[in-house]
Design an enzyme around this catalytic site. Structure first.
Site, PDB file in Angstrom:
ATOM      1  N   ARG A  63      14.930  11.971-105.255  1.00 36.73           N
ATOM      2  CA  ARG A  63      15.998  13.234-105.012  1.00 36.73           C
ATOM      3  C   ARG A  63      17.261  12.932-105.200  1.00 36.73           C
ATOM      4  NH1 ARG A  63      11.866  14.162-100.986  1.00 36.73           N
ATOM      5  NH2 ARG A  63      13.213  13.046 -99.416  1.00 36.73           N
ATOM      6  N   GLY A 102       3.596   7.673 -94.711  1.00 32.92           N
ATOM      7  CA  GLY A 102       4.505   6.979 -94.547  1.00 32.92           C
ATOM      8  C   GLY A 102       3.991   6.037 -93.454  1.00 32.92           C
ATOM      9  N   ASN A 103       5.004   5.069 -93.217  1.00 31.51           N
ATOM     10  CA  ASN A 103       4.583   3.956 -92.143  1.00 31.51           C
ATOM     11  C   ASN A 103       4.266   4.590 -90.631  1.00 31.51           C
ATOM     12  OD1 ASN A 103       5.456   2.075 -94.106  1.00 31.51           O
ATOM     13  ND2 ASN A 103       7.520   2.083 -93.154  1.00 31.51           N
ATOM     14  N   ASP A 153      13.397  14.049 -80.559  1.00 29.36           N
ATOM     15  CA  ASP A 153      14.609  13.725 -81.524  1.00 29.36           C
ATOM     16  C   ASP A 153      15.291  12.312 -81.185  1.00 29.36           C
ATOM     17  OD1 ASP A 153      16.735  13.814 -82.730  1.00 29.36           O
ATOM     18  OD2 ASP A 153      17.433  15.623 -82.177  1.00 29.36           O
ATOM     19  N   ASN A 188       9.705   3.750 -85.303  1.00 31.88           N
ATOM     20  CA  ASN A 188       9.358   3.667 -86.675  1.00 31.88           C
ATOM     21  C   ASN A 188      10.445   4.743 -87.341  1.00 31.88           C
ATOM     22  OD1 ASN A 188       7.544   3.439 -88.846  1.00 31.88           O
ATOM     23  ND2 ASN A 188       7.795   5.556 -89.028  1.00 31.88           N
ATOM     24  N   TYR A 230      22.937   1.265 -93.389  1.00 29.57           N
ATOM     25  CA  TYR A 230      21.152   0.796 -93.094  1.00 29.57           C
ATOM     26  C   TYR A 230      21.182  -0.787 -92.800  1.00 29.57           C
ATOM     27  CZ  TYR A 230      16.228   0.626 -94.254  1.00 29.57           C
ATOM     28  OH  TYR A 230      14.940   0.540 -94.275  1.00 29.57           O
ATOM     29  N   THR A 258       6.358   4.515-100.039  1.00 34.69           N
ATOM     30  CA  THR A 258       6.245   5.550 -99.202  1.00 34.69           C
ATOM     31  C   THR A 258       7.487   6.640 -99.435  1.00 34.69           C
ATOM     32  OG1 THR A 258       8.137   4.545 -97.731  1.00 34.69           O
ATOM     33  CG2 THR A 258       5.963   3.649 -97.301  1.00 34.69           C
ATOM     34  N   PRO A 259       7.050   7.843 -98.908  1.00 32.73           N
ATOM     35  CA  PRO A 259       7.889   8.982 -99.295  1.00 32.73           C
ATOM     36  C   PRO A 259       9.447   8.708 -98.825  1.00 32.73           C
ATOM     37  CG  PRO A 259       5.812   9.954 -98.362  1.00 32.73           C
ATOM     38  CD  PRO A 259       5.973   8.246 -98.060  1.00 32.73           C
ATOM     39  N   MET A 260       9.594   8.029 -97.823  1.00 31.51           N
ATOM     40  CA  MET A 260      11.125   7.778 -97.156  1.00 31.51           C
ATOM     41  C   MET A 260      11.686   6.741 -98.236  1.00 31.51           C
ATOM     42  SD  MET A 260      12.958   5.328 -95.616  1.00 31.51           S
ATOM     43  CE  MET A 260      14.343   5.037 -94.519  1.00 31.51           C
TER      44      MET A 260
END
Length: 263
Positions: A203, A22-23, A65, A92, A159, A194-196
């Site tokens: 998924r 990831g970033n 968090d 990030n 977003y 990336t995973p995100m």
């Protein structure tokens, strides 16, 4: 050693489940490779600890968090307590589909508030607590990850609006803090592997990763291939370094030429 003896905190230094890097993790590693002392902050402490281990050079992890101002304030205070100063704040953290984002006619109040809290409010609160430290030092660098979605067609309302707002906030912070020697810039990643970005869509849609990746690759002008977290990390490294010492208030696309297509 472009960041030798610099101190940095990366909010969101862990990463989402999935393939690759990831970033945030890539940026922590690149900063450490270039000499920075890095505090890796993430709500997933185990993931942050893995990032710190991979980064080396004395990098340490802390749980933080982005949805809680007190947590962000504590993380920044820990960086100052540990090293006596804060040279770089890199925000990030971000979410879209994972937070329930949707088109304007389908977005729920809860999803909009959740995505806004993570993407935008957390950035504002982190900056709120970093600025007094940097103003006292009369220098500092503030970076964030916005998105090319801020200025191109994107179907999900929370977003897009929060990432656009991050650009406006970046400009405000840059303008108001230039007399203090503080630079503030943001990065606009395009379609990244990336995973995100990819695994979350896998998924959410139930499609294969190969299918999602191929669809995204086809939209990238440069070599018809998505970028990686290392492309984002290298951009962040440049903006954090003295090589970018006369650059502030900038939204830097890292997108393989995608925004060129829309002017």
């Amino acid at each position: 050693m472009r960041l030798k003896d610099k101190t940095a905190i990366i909010i969101g230094a862990g990463q989402s489940p999935g393939e690759g890097t990831g970033n945030g993790r890539a940026t922590a590693i690149r900063f450490a490779q270039e000499g920075a002392l890095v505090l890796c902050a993430d709500r997933d402490l185990a993931s942050a600890e893995e990032t710190a281990r991979l980064a080396g050079n004395g990098a340490v992890a802390i749980e933080a968090d982005a949805m809680r101002e007190a947590s962000l304030a504590a993380a920044i205070a820990e960086a100052v307590r540990r090293w006596g100063r804060l040279d770089i704040l890199h925000y990030n953290v971000g979410m879209s589909l994972a937070g329930g984002d949707a088109p304007p006619t389908e977005i729920t109040e809860e999803a909009f508030d959740r995505v806004t809290a993570v993407n935008l409010r957390g950035f504002v609160m982190a900056v709120k607590h970093a600025l007094p430290v940097m103003r006292q030092q009369q220098e500092g660098v503030i970076l964030s990850i916005s998105s090319a979605a801020a200025v191109e067609s994107y179907p999900y309302v929370a977003y897009k609006t929060t990432k656009a707002a991050m650009i406006a906030f970046t400009e405000q912070v840059a303008n108001q803090n230039a007399p203090h020697g503080i630079r503030c810039n943001t990065i606009l990643p395009g379609l990244m592997d990336t995973p995100m970005a990819v695994d979350t869509r896998v998924r959410h849609t139930g499609r294969s990763r190969a299918e999602v990746a191929a669809e995204r690759d086809a939209k990238v002008p440069l070599r018809r291939k998505m970028g990686t977290a290392w492309d984002v990390a290298n951009a962040a490294l440049f903006l954090a370094s003295e090589e970018a010492g006369f650059i502030t208030g900038v939204a830097l696309p890292v997108d393989g030429g995608r925004l060129v297509q829309i002017g």
